[in-house]
Design an enzyme around this catalytic site. Structure first.
Site, PDB file in Angstrom:
ATOM      1  N   GLU B  85       6.504  -3.795   9.872  1.00  0.00           N
ATOM      2  CA  GLU B  85       7.918  -3.630   9.539  1.00  0.00           C
ATOM      3  C   GLU B  85       8.261  -2.152   9.419  1.00  0.00           C
ATOM      4  O   GLU B  85       9.317  -1.800   8.936  1.00  0.00           O
ATOM      5  CB  GLU B  85       8.259  -4.381   8.259  1.00  0.00           C
ATOM      6  CG  GLU B  85       7.520  -3.896   7.032  1.00  0.00           C
ATOM      7  CD  GLU B  85       8.146  -4.468   5.769  1.00  0.00           C
ATOM      8  OE1 GLU B  85       8.140  -5.686   5.629  1.00  0.00           O
ATOM      9  OE2 GLU B  85       8.640  -3.680   4.955  1.00  0.00           O
ATOM     10  N   CYS B 117       5.614  -8.998   5.678  1.00  0.00           N
ATOM     11  CA  CYS B 117       4.162  -8.841   5.543  1.00  0.00           C
ATOM     12  C   CYS B 117       3.375  -9.934   6.264  1.00  0.00           C
ATOM     13  O   CYS B 117       2.155  -9.909   6.281  1.00  0.00           O
ATOM     14  CB  CYS B 117       3.761  -8.808   4.070  1.00  0.00           C
ATOM     15  SG  CYS B 117       4.615  -7.527   3.146  1.00  0.00           S
ATOM     16  N   THR B 208      11.141 -12.892  -6.497  1.00  0.00           N
ATOM     17  CA  THR B 208      10.037 -12.682  -5.557  1.00  0.00           C
ATOM     18  C   THR B 208       8.771 -13.455  -5.922  1.00  0.00           C
ATOM     19  O   THR B 208       7.887 -13.589  -5.093  1.00  0.00           O
ATOM     20  CB  THR B 208       9.668 -11.176  -5.467  1.00  0.00           C
ATOM     21  OG1 THR B 208       9.388 -10.703  -6.785  1.00  0.00           O
ATOM     22  CG2 THR B 208      10.794 -10.376  -4.872  1.00  0.00           C
ATOM     23  N   HIS B 241      -2.328 -12.650   0.635  1.00  0.00           N
ATOM     24  CA  HIS B 241      -1.520 -11.439   0.737  1.00  0.00           C
ATOM     25  C   HIS B 241      -1.488 -10.779  -0.643  1.00  0.00           C
ATOM     26  O   HIS B 241      -1.481 -11.457  -1.668  1.00  0.00           O
ATOM     27  CB  HIS B 241      -0.101 -11.767   1.204  1.00  0.00           C
ATOM     28  CG  HIS B 241       0.802 -10.580   1.127  1.00  0.00           C
ATOM     29  ND1 HIS B 241       0.537  -9.416   1.810  1.00  0.00           N
ATOM     30  CD2 HIS B 241       1.931 -10.343   0.412  1.00  0.00           C
ATOM     31  CE1 HIS B 241       1.474  -8.523   1.527  1.00  0.00           C
ATOM     32  NE2 HIS B 241       2.335  -9.065   0.683  1.00  0.00           N
ATOM     33  N   ASN B 273      -0.335  -2.228  -1.579  1.00  0.00           N
ATOM     34  CA  ASN B 273       0.119  -3.289  -0.686  1.00  0.00           C
ATOM     35  C   ASN B 273       0.364  -2.702   0.699  1.00  0.00           C
ATOM     36  O   ASN B 273       1.304  -1.951   0.906  1.00  0.00           O
ATOM     37  CB  ASN B 273       1.417  -3.902  -1.240  1.00  0.00           C
ATOM     38  CG  ASN B 273       1.983  -4.981  -0.330  1.00  0.00           C
ATOM     39  OD1 ASN B 273       1.379  -5.327   0.682  1.00  0.00           O
ATOM     40  ND2 ASN B 273       3.139  -5.519  -0.697  1.00  0.00           N
ATOM     41  N   SER B 303       7.939 -11.876   3.285  1.00  0.00           N
ATOM     42  CA  SER B 303       9.236 -12.166   2.683  1.00  0.00           C
ATOM     43  C   SER B 303      10.205 -12.670   3.735  1.00  0.00           C
ATOM     44  O   SER B 303      10.124 -12.331   4.899  1.00  0.00           O
ATOM     45  CB  SER B 303       9.794 -10.906   2.027  1.00  0.00           C
ATOM     46  OG  SER B 303       9.052 -10.624   0.866  1.00  0.00           O
TER      47      SER B 303
END
Ligand SMILES: [Zn+2]
Lengths: 131, 354
Positions: B85, B117, B208, B241, B273, B303
């Site tokens: 991304e 991700c 989230t 993840h 991350n 996401s």
């Protein structure tokens, strides 16, 4: 302004260290040459050169040409590759004040220059100390 | 999802930039309580791309390491997919740069994949299908990111840089791990996004966790186990993840998986991350230590939102490949600390003016 055609033509040398080997005397050159400056043969073939070598000499650039502003201070040096070919290249991932000739280095793919905020991004192999 | 013919991993390779910034340093700049990040989110420091590094350079280095382990020439690769991304160009595929640098051009499928991700495992699944169909013999799946975070945002404590690459091919005697099966769990869940022309992402804070990460990760893992007739105890290693160090351990607890099976692939505390690279880097860390016959569960999360769950079985012959390229540990341990000033320059939060 960066020349897009010139960058594009040189991509094999920038990305994969493609040089030329003289079929007359066996010497190798980087960047590739059309005519051997030693035996004057025009019979040269393109080959991928080894990606490890030793740093022979270098200088530290603190006042860069445009497009290199973000990267200062950076090292430009001569690396003698495993097969003896000499390459003019950047050396990165090191403390420029502690770098010494004789350091063993290995090629690493990096961003070299960008043409302003909206122009082309140019990549090439640089070298970093071997760890 | 199971392929009709077997597909396996032939080589894995990673790249993690050597610069690190400690969460203490970020907390110092913005006046946050560092204990929250260290204790509750299990974050210590994160990997930062150098001034001349981006997703293209990280992807190329990881791809070269994967090719070394696969012991094949780049020209044998018939597809290159880069999941990211944070691509260097909004329009111009990173995959073309990677394909050229490894010598896979010109007869090669190449594209960048975007799914936050999850883009890395999405690329992995596409490559699995291409190999299984026989359209290509070898395919290169890459997850790489130089994650952006609003300066001062909570995400700045974790948004990191890194990449992982996998050479997939037929599940023959040269493969080091068989892909046993996979599932995908995708919904429209707006937990995190970045609009066109916005330099940094936005996120829906408390949203989230449960409706986003945990729901997708846990459901994908459960569905895969159900489809393959496996239980949590059948896996020797589990990789999730890693938005931080704590979420993967909580997901494991929800699935009844002991944390000992998660820790070997848990990298977020040391590198942060790495977005599209996160779960694939965790898998690489597990392959660095796994033994033949062991079973690995990988669950990504992207996401927007979705999870891919993939089951792998390690094969004979993995030992000889481990030393053909640097390990995850080699990259994690090779580090140089930087302060927030240099970090701001490397991430171009401050601009060069002259
Ligand atoms: Zn000659």
């Amino acid at each position: 302004m960066a020349s897009v055609p010139r960058y594009w033509r040189n991509i094999p040398s920038y990305y994969r260290l493609v040089g030329s080997k003289c079929r007359g005397c066996g010497r190798t050159w980087f960047p590739p040459r059309r005519c051997c400056p030693i035996c004057y043969s025009r019979d040269l073939e393109l080959i991928e050169l080894p990606t490890e070598g030793v740093l022979e000499e270098f200088t530290i650039i603190r006042t860069p040409p445009s497009g290199f502003d973000y990267y200062t201070p950076y090292v430009v040096g001569i690396v003698k590759l495993r097969d003896g070919t000499r390459v003019l290249t950047q050396v990165v991932d090191c403390d420029v004040t502690e770098l010494k000739p004789g350091t063993e280095v290995v090629a690493t793919f990096r961003r070299v220059r960008e043409d302003g905020d909206f122009g082309i991004v140019m990549y090439a192999l640089k070298f970093r100390p071997k760890r | 999802m199971r392929t009709r013919v077997g597909v396996g991993i032939h080589g894995w390779g990673v790249y993690i930039p050597r610069y690190r910034i400690k969460v203490e340093e970020i907390a110092r700049i913005w006046g946050y309580d560092v204990n929250y990040y260290v204790k509750s989110l299990m974050l210590k420091e994160k990997a930062v791309a150098g001034i001349d590094e981006d997703v293209a350079t990280i992807a190329v280095e990881a791809a070269k390491n994967a090719l070394k382990r696969a012991s094949i020439e780049g020209s044998k690769v018939g597809a290159v997919y880069v999941g990211t991304e944070s691509k260097p160009y909004a329009v111009k595929p990173t995959a073309t740069i990677v394909a050229e640098a490894i010598g896979a051009t010109p007869h090669v499928l190449a594209a960048d994949i975007e799914f936050a991700c999850k883009a890395g495992t999405e690329a992995f699944q596409i490559c699995t299908g291409l190999v299984a169909s026989g359209m290509v013999e070898y395919a290169l799946a890459i997850g790489a990111d130089t994650a952006q975070a609003n300066p001062g945002d909570h995400l700045e404590f974790s948004a990191a840089s890194g990449g992982a690459a996998y050479v997939l091919g037929p599940d023959d005697s040269r493969a080091v791990a068989s892909i046993e099966g996979s599932v995908s769990y995708v919904t429209d869940t707006p937990d995190f996004w970045r609009r066109e022309l916005s330099p940094y992402p936005k996120h829906a804070e408390a949203f989230t966790g449960d409706p986003a990460y945990f729901r997708h990760v846990v459901n994908a893992a459960r569905e895969l186990m159900s489809q393959l007739g496996l239980r949590a105890s059948d896996f020797n290693y589990v990789v999730f993840h890693q938005p931080n160090g704590a979420f993967p351990l909580r997901a494991a607890a929800m699935l009844g998986i002991p944390k000992e099976k998660v820790l070997p692939g848990l990298l977020a505390p040391e590198i942060g991350n790495t977005y599209a690279a996160s779960s694939l880097l965790g898998l690489a860390a597990v392959l660095d230590v796994a033994k033949p016959g062991e079973r690995i569960l990988v669950v990504s999360y992207g996401s927007g939102a979705g999870s891919d769950a993939i089951s792998l079985i390690v094969k004979d012959g993995i030992e000889e490949r481990k030393n053909l390229a640097p390990t995850v540990r080699d990259y994690v341990n090779d580090k140089t600390y930087i302060d927030y000033g240099l970090y701001a320059r490397f991430r171009r939060i401050i601009r060069y003016v002259r």
